[in-house]
Write a protein that holds these residues in place. Structure first.
Motif, mmCIF file in Angstrom:
data_model
loop_
_atom_site.group_PDB
_atom_site.id
_atom_site.type_symbol
_atom_site.label_atom_id
_atom_site.label_comp_id
_atom_site.label_asym_id
_atom_site.label_seq_id
_atom_site.Cartn_x
_atom_site.Cartn_y
_atom_site.Cartn_z
ATOM 1 N N ARG A 111 0.837 -1.187 0.000
ATOM 2 C CA ARG A 111 0.000 0.000 0.000
ATOM 3 C C ARG A 111 0.879 1.247 0.000
ATOM 4 N NH1 ARG A 111 -4.165 -2.447 4.501
ATOM 5 N NH2 ARG A 111 -5.566 -3.452 3.002
ATOM 6 N N PRO A 112 0.393 2.343 -0.595
ATOM 7 C CA PRO A 112 1.159 3.593 -0.541
ATOM 8 C C PRO A 112 1.437 3.994 0.896
ATOM 9 C CG PRO A 112 -0.634 3.749 -2.112
ATOM 10 C CD PRO A 112 -0.843 2.460 -1.368
ATOM 11 N N GLY A 113 2.450 4.830 1.079
ATOM 12 C CA GLY A 113 2.932 5.153 2.419
ATOM 13 C C GLY A 113 1.957 5.870 3.314
ATOM 14 N N GLY A 114 0.793 6.335 2.821
ATOM 15 C CA GLY A 114 -0.136 7.072 3.679
ATOM 16 C C GLY A 114 -0.545 6.315 4.912
ATOM 17 N N ASP A 115 -0.740 4.996 4.768
ATOM 18 C CA ASP A 115 -1.165 4.186 5.903
ATOM 19 C C ASP A 115 0.003 3.393 6.491
ATOM 20 O OD1 ASP A 115 -4.218 3.407 4.180
ATOM 21 O OD2 ASP A 115 -3.779 5.017 5.594
ATOM 22 N N GLY A 116 1.196 3.766 6.053
ATOM 23 C CA GLY A 116 2.341 2.922 6.370
ATOM 24 C C GLY A 116 2.694 2.837 7.832
ATOM 25 N N ARG A 117 2.958 3.910 8.457
ATOM 26 C CA ARG A 117 3.408 3.875 9.843
ATOM 27 C C ARG A 117 2.970 5.148 10.533
ATOM 28 N NH1 ARG A 117 9.084 6.409 10.012
ATOM 29 N NH2 ARG A 117 9.153 5.608 12.121
ATOM 30 N N ARG A 118 2.560 4.993 11.733
ATOM 31 C CA ARG A 118 2.112 6.106 12.553
ATOM 32 C C ARG A 118 1.007 6.893 11.842
ATOM 33 N NH1 ARG A 118 7.892 6.677 13.565
ATOM 34 N NH2 ARG A 118 8.323 5.668 15.553
ATOM 35 N N HIS A 119 1.322 8.000 11.191
ATOM 36 C CA HIS A 119 0.282 8.836 10.612
ATOM 37 C C HIS A 119 0.599 9.125 9.158
ATOM 38 C CE1 HIS A 119 -1.366 9.443 14.567
ATOM 39 N NE2 HIS A 119 -0.172 9.795 14.991
ATOM 40 N N GLY A 120 -0.348 8.896 8.270
ATOM 41 C CA GLY A 120 -0.137 9.120 6.857
ATOM 42 C C GLY A 120 0.154 10.575 6.525
ATOM 43 N N ARG A 121 -0.422 11.488 7.232
ATOM 44 C CA ARG A 121 -0.201 12.904 6.916
ATOM 45 C C ARG A 121 1.255 13.279 7.085
ATOM 46 N NH1 ARG A 121 -4.513 15.573 10.780
ATOM 47 N NH2 ARG A 121 -3.703 13.871 12.040
ATOM 48 N N GLY A 122 1.914 12.723 8.083
ATOM 49 C CA GLY A 122 3.334 13.001 8.279
ATOM 50 C C GLY A 122 4.162 12.509 7.109
ATOM 51 N N HIS A 123 3.744 11.383 6.524
ATOM 52 C CA HIS A 123 4.481 10.850 5.382
ATOM 53 C C HIS A 123 4.425 11.823 4.207
ATOM 54 C CE1 HIS A 123 5.645 8.241 2.087
ATOM 55 N NE2 HIS A 123 4.498 8.536 1.490
ATOM 56 N N ARG A 124 3.296 12.449 3.968
ATOM 57 C CA ARG A 124 3.159 13.314 2.807
ATOM 58 C C ARG A 124 4.034 14.555 2.919
ATOM 59 N NH1 ARG A 124 -2.399 11.876 3.713
ATOM 60 N NH2 ARG A 124 -3.070 10.340 2.191
ATOM 61 N N ARG A 125 4.440 14.896 4.118
ATOM 62 C CA ARG A 125 5.292 16.066 4.285
ATOM 63 C C ARG A 125 6.767 15.730 4.112
ATOM 64 N NH1 ARG A 125 1.533 17.360 8.523
ATOM 65 N NH2 ARG A 125 2.897 16.406 10.068
ATOM 66 N N LEU A 126 7.083 14.434 3.906
ATOM 67 C CA LEU A 126 8.478 14.041 3.720
ATOM 68 C C LEU A 126 8.955 14.437 2.327
ATOM 69 C CD1 LEU A 126 8.408 10.432 5.197
ATOM 70 C CD2 LEU A 126 9.451 12.437 6.248
ATOM 71 N N PRO A 127 10.256 14.730 2.164
ATOM 72 C CA PRO A 127 10.809 14.963 0.830
ATOM 73 C C PRO A 127 10.603 13.732 -0.055
ATOM 74 C CG PRO A 127 12.389 15.551 2.539
ATOM 75 C CD PRO A 127 11.263 14.852 3.219
ATOM 76 N N HIS A 128 10.708 13.944 -1.362
ATOM 77 C CA HIS A 128 10.432 12.877 -2.318
ATOM 78 C C HIS A 128 11.298 11.648 -2.066
ATOM 79 C CE1 HIS A 128 9.362 10.859 -6.009
ATOM 80 N NE2 HIS A 128 10.632 10.841 -6.395
ATOM 81 N N ARG A 129 12.616 11.833 -1.859
ATOM 82 C CA ARG A 129 13.503 10.690 -1.640
ATOM 83 C C ARG A 129 13.123 9.944 -0.377
ATOM 84 N NH1 ARG A 129 19.546 13.018 -3.084
ATOM 85 N NH2 ARG A 129 19.174 13.375 -5.323
ATOM 86 N N ALA A 130 12.780 10.689 0.664
ATOM 87 C CA ALA A 130 12.399 10.040 1.920
ATOM 88 C C ALA A 130 11.116 9.246 1.742
ATOM 89 C CB ALA A 130 12.224 11.091 3.022
ATOM 90 N N ARG A 131 10.190 9.750 0.918
ATOM 91 C CA ARG A 131 8.954 9.020 0.687
ATOM 92 C C ARG A 131 9.244 7.681 0.016
ATOM 93 N NH1 ARG A 131 6.630 13.947 -1.073
ATOM 94 N NH2 ARG A 131 6.601 13.239 -3.235
ATOM 95 N N ARG A 132 10.181 7.667 -0.917
ATOM 96 C CA ARG A 132 10.503 6.409 -1.584
ATOM 97 C C ARG A 132 11.085 5.398 -0.596
ATOM 98 N NH1 ARG A 132 13.936 7.513 -6.845
ATOM 99 N NH2 ARG A 132 15.106 8.758 -5.341
ATOM 100 N N ARG A 133 11.956 5.856 0.277
ATOM 101 C CA ARG A 133 12.510 4.944 1.281
ATOM 102 C C ARG A 133 11.428 4.503 2.243
ATOM 103 N NH1 ARG A 133 16.728 8.791 1.235
ATOM 104 N NH2 ARG A 133 15.954 9.698 3.172
ATOM 105 N N HIS A 134 10.511 5.419 2.545
ATOM 106 C CA HIS A 134 9.451 5.158 3.490
ATOM 107 C C HIS A 134 8.481 4.113 2.944
ATOM 108 C CE1 HIS A 134 6.725 6.419 6.761
ATOM 109 N NE2 HIS A 134 5.731 6.308 5.882
ATOM 110 N N ARG A 135 8.305 4.150 1.626
ATOM 111 C CA ARG A 135 7.280 3.303 1.017
ATOM 112 C C ARG A 135 7.675 1.831 1.022
ATOM 113 N NH1 ARG A 135 6.971 5.780 -3.523
ATOM 114 N NH2 ARG A 135 5.500 7.318 -2.727
ATOM 115 N N ALA A 136 8.919 1.534 0.825
ATOM 116 C CA ALA A 136 9.338 0.130 0.771
ATOM 117 C C ALA A 136 10.739 0.009 1.319
ATOM 118 C CB ALA A 136 9.296 -0.398 -0.657
ATOM 119 N N ALA A 137 10.832 -0.412 2.567
ATOM 120 C CA ALA A 137 12.142 -0.541 3.205
ATOM 121 C C ALA A 137 12.460 -2.006 3.381
ATOM 122 C CB ALA A 137 12.131 0.163 4.565
#
Length: 372
Positions: A268-294
């Motif tokens: 699933r996209p990182g919105g529901d990934g960990r803790r709060h999805g809204r915090g994920h959307r505020r991450l820089p693009h590179r961080a979002r990619r790492r966040h999405r699939a580690a």
């Protein structure tokens, strides 16, 4: 700059001695396979010392061959023999050979080697002509032995290892978290995940039909409600899972990168990934990619991580090899298995979380030496 490699050469006698020791060890392992499959080790462990006649009365078999086997086992130091002519299975050997819950349980290793060796003619043809020997060709001996060897670690150590990764543990504890176990084999990893995280929806997937049937039976006997499906990573629905695991299988696949790509797409996209999805959307693009699939790897701390395979070597894989599994599973044509508590068990988990390397806890002396 010149790099010199120092090698210790062996004399003819030393190498001959080495090969002879290996041959004796191979026959010893095959004798363990006989004792395991005939139930003789369990008869000795459960009912005490026995002569050949007493052993066959307990567990069946031909008395003449039982006598030969008992004497061979005593000669190589597995059994001891008393003045009364009865043979005893010492406590330490009994745990390794009969205690299915022990992290030191290794009897299935002998069965695995015997089953793999039976495919030597097919391996020779693969070496001559290319291609490979599919997992289905090995039959129940290899399929069931690998499942039984991995079972103690999954049941006893995996829950604690996952609990030691706070982000992953929190994700798996969410009600309704959807988890897939790719290459689940006999299902013990899937069952362990479902037991550790009862609020998650856990499913196992394997390309080998008989393995899926075995997993269904194991889950039924364990009383765990999980779903098993016949298929490979291509069967995973896109953006459907919170976490995807692959235990002891990625390294055996001829096309592991393709499998990992399919697994990543299933997350699933990182919105529901960990803790709060809204915090994920505020991450820089590179961080979002790492966040999405580690990638999370669990392994005992004293062993190094597996080395990256250079692209130049990956290109040498035979294009016509079966997609899953690889040719004979491991070095020298034997299935890969690195043993119980003191050796590495590779785990791969893809989840919406920050990249982290995890070290599995070493078992305590009490747990390493006994059952659950």
């Amino acid at each position: 700059m010149t790099t010199q490699t120092t090698q210790t050469s062996q004399t003819t006698e030393e190498f001959a001695e080495r090969l002879l020791r290996s041959a004796l060890g191979a026959f010893e392992v095959l004798s363990v396979h006989l004792g395991d499959r005939l139930g003789w080790y369990r008869a000795l462990a459960g009912h005490g010392p026995a002569t050949a006649a007493e052993l066959t009365a307990r567990a069946g078999g031909h008395e003449r061959y039982a006598r030969e086997w008992l004497e061979q086992q005593a000669a190589c130091g597995i059994l001891t023999v008393g003045e009364d002519g009865r043979f005893t299975l010492p406590e330490g050997a009994a745990e390794v050979l009969t205690d299915e819950s022990s992290l030191a349980y290794l009897a299935p290793l002998a069965r695995m080697i015997a089953g793999a060796a039976a495919q030597t003619p097919a391996l020779l043809e693969a070496y001559r002509d290319g291609g490979g020997v599919g997992w289905a060709a090995f039959g129940p001996d290899v399929r069931e032995s690998q499942a039984e060897m991995n079972r103690p670690w999954f049941e006893q150590a995996l829950p604690d290892a996952l609990a030691g990764v706070p982000d992953l543990d929190a994700l798996l504890r969410r009600p309704g978290a959807r988890v897939a176990d790719v290459g689940c084999g006999g299902g013990w990893s899937t069952i362990a995940l479902a037991r550790a995280y009862p609020q998650a929806v856990v499913e196992g997937i394997d390309i080998d039909g008989p393995s899926v049937e075995l997993a269904v039976r194991n889950a039924g006997r364990a009383g765990v409600d999980v779903v098993f499906r016949h298929g490979d990573a291509h069967a995973l629905a896109g953006n459907a899972y919170d976490a995807v695991f692959a235990f002891e299988c990625i390294h055996d696949m001829p096309q592991p990168v393709d499998t990992l790509t399919r697994i990543r797409r299933a997350l699933r996209p990182g919105g529901d990934g960990r803790r709060h999805g809204r915090g994920h959307r505020r991450l820089p693009h590179r961080a979002r990619r790492r966040h999405r699939a580690a990638a999370v790897r669990l392994q005992p701390a004293h062993l190094p991580a597996r080395r990256h395979v250079p692209p130049a070597l990956r290109r040498h894989r035979h294009r016509d090899a079966p997609r899953h599994p690889a040719p004979l599973r491991g070095r020298g044509g034997l299935p890969r298995r690195r043993g119980p508590a003191d050796q590495r068990l590779r785990v791969l988990a893809l989840l919406p979380a920050a990249a982290v390397t995890v070290r599995a806890r070493e078992p305590s002396p009490e747990r390493a030496g006994g059952g659950a």
